[in-house]
Design an enzyme around this catalytic site. Sequence first.
Site, PDB file in Angstrom:
ATOM      1  N   ASP A 257     -20.608  25.108  -7.556  1.00  0.00           N
ATOM      2  CA  ASP A 257     -22.024  24.855  -7.835  1.00  0.00           C
ATOM      3  C   ASP A 257     -22.908  25.811  -7.039  1.00  0.00           C
ATOM      4  O   ASP A 257     -23.903  26.319  -7.557  1.00  0.00           O
ATOM      5  CB  ASP A 257     -22.378  23.411  -7.475  1.00  0.00           C
ATOM      6  CG  ASP A 257     -21.586  22.398  -8.280  1.00  0.00           C
ATOM      7  OD1 ASP A 257     -21.735  22.385  -9.516  1.00  0.00           O
ATOM      8  OD2 ASP A 257     -20.821  21.637  -7.684  1.00  0.00           O
ATOM      9  N   ARG A 258     -22.537  26.050  -5.794  1.00  0.00           N
ATOM     10  CA  ARG A 258     -23.322  26.981  -4.969  1.00  0.00           C
ATOM     11  C   ARG A 258     -23.259  28.385  -5.557  1.00  0.00           C
ATOM     12  O   ARG A 258     -24.268  29.099  -5.574  1.00  0.00           O
ATOM     13  CB  ARG A 258     -22.775  26.985  -3.529  1.00  0.00           C
ATOM     14  CG  ARG A 258     -23.589  27.860  -2.576  1.00  0.00           C
ATOM     15  CD  ARG A 258     -24.925  27.215  -2.275  1.00  0.00           C
ATOM     16  NE  ARG A 258     -25.804  28.113  -1.544  1.00  0.00           N
ATOM     17  CZ  ARG A 258     -26.742  28.877  -2.095  1.00  0.00           C
ATOM     18  NH1 ARG A 258     -26.917  28.854  -3.409  1.00  0.00           N
ATOM     19  NH2 ARG A 258     -27.501  29.644  -1.355  1.00  0.00           N
TER      20      ARG A 258
END
Length: 469
Positions: A257-258
């Site tokens: 996600d990052r």
Amino acid sequence: MSGPLVVVGDTLLDRDVSGAVTRVCPDAPVPVLDERSATDRPGGAGLAALLAAAQGTEVALVTALADDAGGARLADLLAAAGVTVYPLRMPGATPEKIRLRAGGQTLLRLDRGGEPQSPAEPAPAALDALLGASAILASDYGRGLLRQPALRAALAEASAPVVWDPHPRGPAAVPGVRLATPNLAELRQLTGDAGAGSALSTASRAGQELRRRWRAAAVAVTTGSAGAVLCHSGSTPLVVPPPSPVDRVEDTCGAGDRFAAAAATALAGGALVSEAVQDAVAAASAYVAAGGAAGLTDEPPRPAADPAAPVAELVARVRAAGGTVVATGGCFDILHAGHLATLRAARGLGDVLVVCLNSDRSVRGLKGPDRPINGEGDRARLLAALDCVDGVVVFDEPTPHAVLARLRPDVWVKGGDYAGDGGPELPEADLVRGWGGRVVTVPYLAGRSTTATIAAARSRDGNLVKGAA
């Protein structure tokens, strides 16, 4: 960057239950976790939105929320993080992922929420948010939101760059996305590739296959600690390693996600896809190094680690084994053959070589406001990559006295401009001799110096300008 980064996808409620294991259950051979604390946070697309907002980005989230306690908790957490939410009504219960953890390790994951159910139609405001986005991140967690026809149509028509973070149970990306970001395991499931050969060959082969199937501009395959492989319209993939290795991995949850959020943010700012992937690798590496999802708490930050600690541990091991510790120091601003000769000669005098490197501020004090040419991070990485260098310590003072007093090397080495015969005494000589250390010099290679290199480059630039005039 005008307009928010809009994240669209499935949001879950993540809960980490942390405790201690001191005994085994009497009626089954399983550990008993004594709960000490529980932390809630948005998961899935909600985590991607949270991570982007934490970097100061304006973020909107189009997602489905259930009308239950879990949905209300997610709404509160996202609002507290500054994320604007455009909710679709979701039948059933909020999906939850509960991790039971002890000693920094996950013992068990419990999933709640049942089978995914189709969400309601998006409100016009949600579709307007997609139209006004600077970039869009489609964060698929396989629960069906990205199959919603109205959302898919809006994504296909969006003028903003779209990053698609896929899930093997989710739908194909809409045609024309700027970047898809599967990890290697997801890529193999999405393409059916058996994974023959190395990770690089699999990522290149299957990444190109996925790019063709989805008619995507590019596919960035994340490969864990090795970084990412970018497959684009050219025949040669771009391999993007992390800027520095992560020594200790506590929790990788959320790293994908990052990565995807950082890539979308970079594209929103006008970056090229290759630049966005480099930003994303650096961001994901820093996230994992900081503890990953386990670091997303309201607890006070841990004290900063001592950057000299790994070198001090190395020195202690060598000394305990009866070895000889050698140290040298300098600015090493533009690494050249003279430096290499000095470092190799120094390494030959013992069992380990530590370089004491002047920080940027220290170099400016010694050399003037135009130096250093290269920052301390780059200078340290180049030195550490040499086979004759075992460790690098950056010091901020004008002289290395403080770091020498901590390391106490057996031999302190400097280049040949301190070679005696009437030349100046090394400023550190008395300090090193105080604990029984030796001070030596080694020859320079004639004609090699950073100052001469800079002067020659400036002279060539000046001649080129005159010639052009």
